[in-house]
Structure formats: C-alpha cells, structure tokens
Design a protein around this motif. Structure first.
Motif, PDB file in Angstrom:
ATOM      1  N   VAL A 180       0.846  -1.201   0.000  1.00  0.00           N
ATOM      2  CA  VAL A 180       0.000   0.000   0.000  1.00  0.00           C
ATOM      3  C   VAL A 180       0.879   1.248   0.000  1.00  0.00           C
ATOM      4  CG1 VAL A 180      -1.622   1.368   1.362  1.00  0.00           C
ATOM      5  CG2 VAL A 180      -2.018  -1.073   1.048  1.00  0.00           C
ATOM      6  N   VAL A 181       1.906   1.251   0.830  1.00  0.00           N
ATOM      7  CA  VAL A 181       2.848   2.375   0.859  1.00  0.00           C
ATOM      8  C   VAL A 181       3.543   2.526  -0.494  1.00  0.00           C
ATOM      9  CG1 VAL A 181       5.045   3.128   1.870  1.00  0.00           C
ATOM     10  CG2 VAL A 181       3.192   2.334   3.354  1.00  0.00           C
ATOM     11  N   SER A 182       3.747   1.393  -1.193  1.00  0.00           N
ATOM     12  CA  SER A 182       4.422   1.421  -2.483  1.00  0.00           C
ATOM     13  C   SER A 182       3.599   2.091  -3.575  1.00  0.00           C
ATOM     14  CB  SER A 182       4.777  -0.008  -2.913  1.00  0.00           C
ATOM     15  OG  SER A 182       5.701  -0.592  -2.014  1.00  0.00           O
ATOM     16  N   LEU A 183       2.356   2.416  -3.299  1.00  0.00           N
ATOM     17  CA  LEU A 183       1.532   3.147  -4.258  1.00  0.00           C
ATOM     18  C   LEU A 183       1.888   4.632  -4.294  1.00  0.00           C
ATOM     19  CD1 LEU A 183      -1.950   1.534  -3.501  1.00  0.00           C
ATOM     20  CD2 LEU A 183      -0.502   1.100  -5.489  1.00  0.00           C
ATOM     21  N   PHE A 184       2.649   5.088  -3.312  1.00  0.00           N
ATOM     22  CA  PHE A 184       3.007   6.505  -3.222  1.00  0.00           C
ATOM     23  C   PHE A 184       4.331   6.767  -3.935  1.00  0.00           C
ATOM     24  CE2 PHE A 184      -0.106   5.861   0.035  1.00  0.00           C
ATOM     25  CZ  PHE A 184      -0.814   7.060   0.081  1.00  0.00           C
ATOM     26  N   PRO A 185       4.663   8.036  -4.178  1.00  0.00           N
ATOM     27  CA  PRO A 185       5.908   8.359  -4.883  1.00  0.00           C
ATOM     28  C   PRO A 185       7.143   7.806  -4.182  1.00  0.00           C
ATOM     29  CG  PRO A 185       4.468  10.281  -4.799  1.00  0.00           C
ATOM     30  CD  PRO A 185       3.848   9.237  -3.925  1.00  0.00           C
ATOM     31  N   LEU A 186       8.176   7.565  -4.972  1.00  0.00           N
ATOM     32  CA  LEU A 186       9.406   6.962  -4.470  1.00  0.00           C
ATOM     33  C   LEU A 186      10.025   7.776  -3.346  1.00  0.00           C
ATOM     34  CD1 LEU A 186      11.385   4.613  -4.895  1.00  0.00           C
ATOM     35  CD2 LEU A 186      12.572   6.018  -6.599  1.00  0.00           C
ATOM     36  N   ARG A 187       9.901   9.095  -3.420  1.00  0.00           N
ATOM     37  CA  ARG A 187      10.520   9.940  -2.395  1.00  0.00           C
ATOM     38  C   ARG A 187       9.870   9.762  -1.022  1.00  0.00           C
ATOM     39  NH1 ARG A 187       7.552  14.383  -1.188  1.00  0.00           N
ATOM     40  NH2 ARG A 187       5.736  14.831  -2.534  1.00  0.00           N
ATOM     41  N   ASN A 188       8.647   9.229  -1.003  1.00  0.00           N
ATOM     42  CA  ASN A 188       7.948   8.997   0.266  1.00  0.00           C
ATOM     43  C   ASN A 188       8.168   7.605   0.835  1.00  0.00           C
ATOM     44  OD1 ASN A 188       5.312  10.710  -1.332  1.00  0.00           O
ATOM     45  ND2 ASN A 188       6.499  11.605   0.320  1.00  0.00           N
ATOM     46  N   MET A 189       8.514   6.655  -0.036  1.00  0.00           N
ATOM     47  CA  MET A 189       8.369   5.243   0.328  1.00  0.00           C
ATOM     48  C   MET A 189       9.310   4.768   1.428  1.00  0.00           C
ATOM     49  SD  MET A 189       7.377   2.947  -2.975  1.00  0.00           S
ATOM     50  CE  MET A 189       8.835   3.347  -3.925  1.00  0.00           C
ATOM     51  N   VAL A 190      10.599   5.091   1.330  1.00  0.00           N
ATOM     52  CA  VAL A 190      11.557   4.499   2.262  1.00  0.00           C
ATOM     53  C   VAL A 190      11.262   4.915   3.698  1.00  0.00           C
ATOM     54  CG1 VAL A 190      13.979   4.382   2.934  1.00  0.00           C
ATOM     55  CG2 VAL A 190      13.358   4.235   0.524  1.00  0.00           C
ATOM     56  N   ALA A 191      11.060   6.200   3.927  1.00  0.00           N
ATOM     57  CA  ALA A 191      10.726   6.658   5.280  1.00  0.00           C
ATOM     58  C   ALA A 191       9.410   6.044   5.749  1.00  0.00           C
ATOM     59  CB  ALA A 191      10.659   8.177   5.320  1.00  0.00           C
ATOM     60  N   ALA A 192       8.459   5.904   4.819  1.00  0.00           N
ATOM     61  CA  ALA A 192       7.173   5.292   5.188  1.00  0.00           C
ATOM     62  C   ALA A 192       7.356   3.827   5.545  1.00  0.00           C
ATOM     63  CB  ALA A 192       6.181   5.449   4.040  1.00  0.00           C
ATOM     64  N   TRP A 193       8.234   3.112   4.834  1.00  0.00           N
ATOM     65  CA  TRP A 193       8.515   1.710   5.176  1.00  0.00           C
ATOM     66  C   TRP A 193       9.101   1.598   6.582  1.00  0.00           C
ATOM     67  CZ3 TRP A 193      11.152   0.656  -0.168  1.00  0.00           C
ATOM     68  CH2 TRP A 193      10.165   0.356  -1.123  1.00  0.00           C
ATOM     69  N   GLN A 194       9.899   2.588   6.954  1.00  0.00           N
ATOM     70  CA  GLN A 194      10.445   2.577   8.321  1.00  0.00           C
ATOM     71  C   GLN A 194       9.313   2.651   9.338  1.00  0.00           C
ATOM     72  OE1 GLN A 194      13.220   5.841   8.350  1.00  0.00           O
ATOM     73  NE2 GLN A 194      14.832   4.674   7.320  1.00  0.00           N
ATOM     74  N   PHE A 195       8.327   3.478   9.067  1.00  0.00           N
ATOM     75  CA  PHE A 195       7.182   3.564   9.972  1.00  0.00           C
ATOM     76  C   PHE A 195       6.376   2.261   9.966  1.00  0.00           C
ATOM     77  CE2 PHE A 195       7.813   8.202   9.871  1.00  0.00           C
ATOM     78  CZ  PHE A 195       7.621   8.490  11.212  1.00  0.00           C
ATOM     79  N   VAL A 196       6.253   1.620   8.807  1.00  0.00           N
ATOM     80  CA  VAL A 196       5.538   0.338   8.742  1.00  0.00           C
ATOM     81  C   VAL A 196       6.168  -0.659   9.709  1.00  0.00           C
ATOM     82  CG1 VAL A 196       5.067  -1.685   7.294  1.00  0.00           C
ATOM     83  CG2 VAL A 196       4.675   0.612   6.389  1.00  0.00           C
ATOM     84  N   MET A 197       7.491  -0.805   9.627  1.00  0.00           N
ATOM     85  CA  MET A 197       8.168  -1.767  10.495  1.00  0.00           C
ATOM     86  C   MET A 197       8.098  -1.341  11.953  1.00  0.00           C
ATOM     87  SD  MET A 197      11.383  -2.976   8.146  1.00  0.00           S
ATOM     88  CE  MET A 197      11.653  -4.394   9.200  1.00  0.00           C
ATOM     89  N   PHE A 198       8.208  -0.056  12.196  1.00  0.00           N
ATOM     90  CA  PHE A 198       8.113   0.454  13.567  1.00  0.00           C
ATOM     91  C   PHE A 198       6.749   0.125  14.169  1.00  0.00           C
ATOM     92  CE2 PHE A 198       6.833   3.897  16.453  1.00  0.00           C
ATOM     93  CZ  PHE A 198       7.847   3.825  17.401  1.00  0.00           C
ATOM     94  N   PHE A 199       5.687   0.337  13.417  1.00  0.00           N
ATOM     95  CA  PHE A 199       4.345   0.041  13.920  1.00  0.00           C
ATOM     96  C   PHE A 199       4.164  -1.454  14.193  1.00  0.00           C
ATOM     97  CE2 PHE A 199       2.788   4.049  11.613  1.00  0.00           C
ATOM     98  CZ  PHE A 199       2.845   4.801  12.781  1.00  0.00           C
ATOM     99  N   ILE A 200       4.743  -2.309  13.351  1.00  0.00           N
ATOM    100  CA  ILE A 200       4.642  -3.748  13.566  1.00  0.00           C
ATOM    101  C   ILE A 200       5.290  -4.125  14.897  1.00  0.00           C
ATOM    102  CG2 ILE A 200       5.456  -5.999  12.744  1.00  0.00           C
ATOM    103  CD1 ILE A 200       5.158  -4.864   9.874  1.00  0.00           C
ATOM    104  N   TRP A 201       6.483  -3.607  15.157  1.00  0.00           N
ATOM    105  CA  TRP A 201       7.163  -3.915  16.422  1.00  0.00           C
ATOM    106  C   TRP A 201       6.410  -3.355  17.622  1.00  0.00           C
ATOM    107  CZ3 TRP A 201      11.731  -2.215  13.150  1.00  0.00           C
ATOM    108  CH2 TRP A 201      12.416  -3.327  12.646  1.00  0.00           C
ATOM    109  N   TRP A 202       5.980  -2.116  17.529  1.00  0.00           N
ATOM    110  CA  TRP A 202       5.307  -1.512  18.678  1.00  0.00           C
ATOM    111  C   TRP A 202       3.925  -2.114  18.899  1.00  0.00           C
ATOM    112  CZ3 TRP A 202       5.776   3.702  21.324  1.00  0.00           C
ATOM    113  CH2 TRP A 202       7.102   3.940  21.680  1.00  0.00           C
TER     114      TRP A 202
END
Length: 576
Positions: A209-231
């Motif tokens: 879902v995050v990969s639907l957004f522009p490339l400049r947004n994706m990497v930082a957003a992926w960091q939040f994805v993993m952070f939310f999974i852990w928390w």
C-alpha cells in the motif's frame, strides 16, 4: 529426540491411556516442560531446507527478472534498490498465500499433506469463511465457488506478474499492477478471510500500500511500517499471559537440550508448571527490546546507537527463528531481518520528513495505529493478525469435543469436503493409533501450559458430563484440515466454522460440542467464553477471570472446579 523418530513417552502408554483426562494431561505437561513437542530432528531439518529455498528462490527470481541487476553474482550492487524490497514483499506474500510459510508442516499439525493453502483454495466446494456474510452482499455461504477460485488465482497471477516484471533496478514496481494485486486480495478477503489473512496483509500488504506513493515517500514510510509492527507486537505483550508463552517456547527450542535450564523456566518443576521469575524476566526483557530498539533505529539516525539497535533487532529475530515457535512464522522473521538491514541499515539516513503526504500519513495511521487499537479494545471484531497481537499469548482459541461412541470425528472426516484427513488418520500412517492419540494430546499440553489454556480445559467439564467420553481436538487442527490454514487465530475455528461443518455433517444433539474462548480486551482482565452444540447452537456463554487462569496450574490440580460468570445461553449445565 532422535533424528527420525520423536521422543518416546517416558511412561507406559497403556497405563497412561487408562488414566482420566486431567491425569493424562499432567503427565504430558511435565514431559513437555523439559522436552518440548518432541518432534524428530528431521522435522527441523525440513524447515531449515524450506528457509534456504525461500531465501535462495527470492534472490534468484529477483536477480534474473529485474532489469539492470547484472545477475545474482552482483548482489552487492543491487540489493539496496527500492524495487528489490518491493519484490521481496511480493515474494513473501506469494509464498505465504500459497501455504508454504506460516502454518505449514508438522509443527502446525500438518503431516500429510504438509501444506494446505493452494491445495484448498484452488478447489471449488471446499469450506470458506466470509467475515461479514450478513453485511456484505454476495458473500453468504460456506462453500467455495469457481468465482472464489478465480479471485485466488487473480492474487497468484498478479503477484507473479509483479515478481517477474522487468522494472529497472534503480526504480520501483509499477503502481497499477500493485493496485490490481491489492484489489484482488481485498475482494478475496470479503469472500474468505482465511487466504486473505494467510497473505499477512498487515505486513506485506502494508508495504505494498505504501508502495503506491511516490518513491521519495516510500523508504521513510517503510520505516514507519516496520516500527508500527514492532510496537504493536510489544504493546500486545503488556499482559499477564506473555511469560507463559516464553516458558513454553523456550522449552521447545530444539538446539537447547538442557533439561536443567528448561526446568528453571518453571516455579517448581515438576509440581508447579507456572512461569518462573527467569521466564518472566525473559518475556518482559524481550518486550523492552521490542519497544526501545525500534525507537532508537527510527530516531537516532546515522549514529552508533542506531547501528547497535540494528544489530540488536537482527539478533532478536534470529533468536525467534532459532526457537522454531509453533505456528512457525519463520519467513516473516527473515523478511523483518532483511527489512531492518535495508530500511534502517542502508537507508537509515533518510529523513522522516519524507512522510509529508497527508494521505500517506492517514494510511500509516489507520493500518499501523487505528486498527491495532480497535483490535486490542475489541478483539472479537478484528483478527489478532490485523491487530498486530502476535506471539503474546492472548489468543482466541477453541476446543472441539467429538463423542466417541457415535464416531463423530469419523463423520467429520468422511462428510466434509476437504483435502487432508483428520490429524489422527494422518498420524496413523506413521504411528499406531495409541501413539497417534498420544501425539495429539501433547498438543493439549501445549495449550494448557498457556494461561488461557487453563480456562479452555476447565470449560470442557461445563460442555459435557463425562470428558473422557469425547475426543478433544484443538480448534487449530480442525481449522487446518477444514479451512486449509491455521495460525493461532481462533476466529478461524469458532461458531462460524462449526456452522460450516454442521452444514455438511448433520451432527445430532450431543455429538459435537465446541468451546470458544475470545482474547482478553486490553482494558478488561477477563475473557468471554461460549459453549456450542453443533445441532442446537449456543448452550452457555459467560466470562472467566484472567487472575484465575494465571493462578491455576496446567492440569488444574486434577480438579475440574473453575469459577465462571454465566451471562446467557439456554443451558447452564452439560446435557450430554
């Protein structure tokens, strides 16, 4: 534990079988505490081979189908490209929804065949479980249609297309094919929640879902994805159940053969099999790690502290893989290890300000925060997977009781349209019936050693008059053979699966009783139970206190007495 044969029982099986249920359970629990499940070494070797195929397959497929990689031999130059992380997510989603990942092979009660998944979901007339059949049009019914098969095939085809697409290694996957895959997955989920959740949408779907957004947004957003999974996972472990999980998991660790160490995981082995201070320390220490290190990785960008946190989280997931927890979420842990090195290791310098799109922020907040919060407050409404309440011990569960003298379990085996035989028949191809029954009841020991298992076992005496007149089967094994997948989600084997089974079996009153126990809401220290009869429906419902569960031992001190608060149902006493 031998390499080809399981650990033999430390007692005479004839004498063991002659004992009442709670006495048999006591013997099994005492054995499990120091020997674990007792699976032969070859089982763990097969899982190790599967992981090698998983990793090697991903590397080969991605390197040969992605333009500009230069092939597998140049992995050092292309593994950091965003399209590679996207393809790893697609590869893992495809692996899981085929049935090769979590919930596969003997440690999840699958012996022959060793997977479900694709064997069921490409076959019309098998059982499906719609999540909201009374609310979503065109989703009623419990039998798979050709349309369901086409939807599942659409997920497989669209994921395969993404995986082999010749996207430039310096770029990204195309957004339209990603949207098509997600669309197929959502519509499939409305018809059958089991394959939808088998795809682990809260992880790989979240990444896509995050990969639907522009490339400049994706990497930082992926960091939040993993952070939310852990928390999310860490928050779910703020309960009284988790120390029980840790002690049981460490008892089953195949590389640790020290019975002395394993005995120290319990207060007073073999008489008091409640978690010791050592087990509680390990449990709560792990929760601290899962809270603190991801936060450091997210905030201490480009520092030594971030590097140490990355190493710590890699070791965290390596430890989980090495423990071979039942349910075997092994590929997920490997994905998380790769994700740690990719999004926090190589891209740890990317500013969080890259997450500046209001829609992206809303997506991250909804999937990563809102849904897990709702799932923790109202666990009956949301799968524990979407709630990110993973190996926390606070799971919905069930126990299915089949009357022996009417051969009720045999009716399930012969009348329900499915792929696999019942677990007893699967095991009987390798073991004699008595040994097969012993192996199945070891699963009861696993359940009883968790806090919620105390209540589930105790409720058997409220469901039927004579427990030993019935064959008890953990709902996980029933979901596996009927619905095609099981992974600790009690919503796969609650009253809805019972209705699907009854539709094909036509059990009479008293032939099949099912006890369901819902997860504990995070703010309420008790859990809701229900007792059903396949023929006549709900018999009793009420609440059990978590305090009573953690106070009691796994075999209930060989006493069926267990306080409950009855709130409804047509019968307040067993009628069979």
């Amino acid at each position: 534990m031998g390499f080809l044969q399981p650990s033999p029982p430390p007692f005479d099986l004839d004498e063991w079988r002659a004992k009442p249920y709670l006495a048999r359970l006591k013997a099994n629990v005492q054995e499990w505490a120091v020997n674990g499940f007792g699976a032969p070494g070859i089982v763990y070797a097969l899982y190790a081979v599967k992981l090698i195929v998983f990793v090697a397959g991903a590397a080969i497929v991605i390197s040969t189908t992605t333009r500009g990689t230069g092939g597998l031999g140049h992995i050092g130059s292309w593994w950091t490209m965003p399209v590679v992380f996207q393809k790893v997510a697609v590869w893992t989603l495809l692996w899981e929804i085929i049935g090769l990942g979590s919930g596969s092979m003997p440690l999840t009660g699958r012996f022959s065949p060793m997977i479900g998944g694709i064997l069921y979901w490409l076959r019309p007339r098998t059982v499906r479980l719609p999540p909201w059949p009374d609310k979503v049009p065109l989703t009623e019914g419990y039998r798979r249609s050709r349309a369901d098969v086409l939807l599942y095939s659409g997920v497989l085809a669209s994921a395969t297309y993404l995986l082999v697409s010749r996207s430039p290694a310096s770029g990204r996957l195309q957004q339209l094919p990603i949207a098509i895959l997600l669309g197929f997955l959502v519509v499939l989920g409305l018809r059958d929640k089991v394959p939808f959740l088998a795809a682990r949408p809260e992880i790989y779907g979240f990444v896509l879902v995050v990969s639907l957004f522009p490339l400049r947004n994706m990497v930082a957003a992926w960091q939040f994805v993993m952070f939310f999974i852990w928390w999310g996972a860490a928050t779910s472990k703020l309960n009284r159940h988790f120390p029980f999980v840790t002690s049981v998991m460490l008892s089953n660790t195949p590389w640790n053969r020290s019975k002395r160490f394993k005995a120290k995981l319990y207060r007073n082995y073999p008489d008091d099999i409640r978690p010791s201070r050592l087990a509680a320390l390990a449990a709560h220490g792990g929760t601290v790690v899962e809270y603190s290190l991801p936060l450091i990785m997210l905030l201490a960008r480009g520092t030594t502290a971030q590097t140490l946190a990355i190493a710590g989280m890699v070791l965290f997931h390596v430890h989980i893989v090495s423990a071979f927890p039942l349910g075997v979420p092994l590929e997920w842990n490997l994905f998380m290890i790769f994700g740690i090195v990719f999004v926090f290791g190589h891209y740890g310098f990317v500013p969080l300000s890259g997450v500046d799109d209001p829609l992206l922020i809303a997506v991250l907040a909804t999937i990563g925060v809102v849904i897990p919060v709702i799932g923790n407050l109202f666990p009956e409404k949301v799968s524990f997977l979407l709630s990110m309440r993973y190996y926390a011990g606070n799971w919905a569960s069930s126990m299915w009781l089949f009357r022996k003298d009417t051969k009720a379990e045999e009716k399930l085996d012969t009348r329900v349209y499915k792929v696999a035989r019942i677990a007893l028949e699967q095991l009987s191809t390798t073991y004699d019936p008595q040994m097969a029954e012993y192996v199945l009841e070891r699963g009861h020991a696993f359940r009883a050693m968790h806090s919620h298992g105390r209540a589930l076992i105790a409720l058997m005496a409220r469901a039927v008059i004579h427990v030993d007149d019935y064959d008890g089967r953990d709902g996980e094994t029933i979901a596996g053979i009927v619905a095609g997948w099981n992974f600790g989600d009690g919503h796969f084997h609650d009253h809805r699966l019972l209705a699907a089974v009854q539709e094909q079996c036509g059990f009479i009153e008293g032939e099949l009783r099912v006890i369901t126990l819902e997860s504990q809401p995070i703010h309420i220290p008790r859990q809701r139970y229900r007792i059903y009869d396949a023929a006549s429906g709900l018999l009793e419902e009420g609440w059990v206190e978590v305090a009573e569960m953690v106070r009691r031992g796994p075999w209930l001190e060989e006493s069926w007495s267990f306080p409950v608060e009855v709130t409804g149902g047509r019968s307040r006493a067993p009628v069979a």
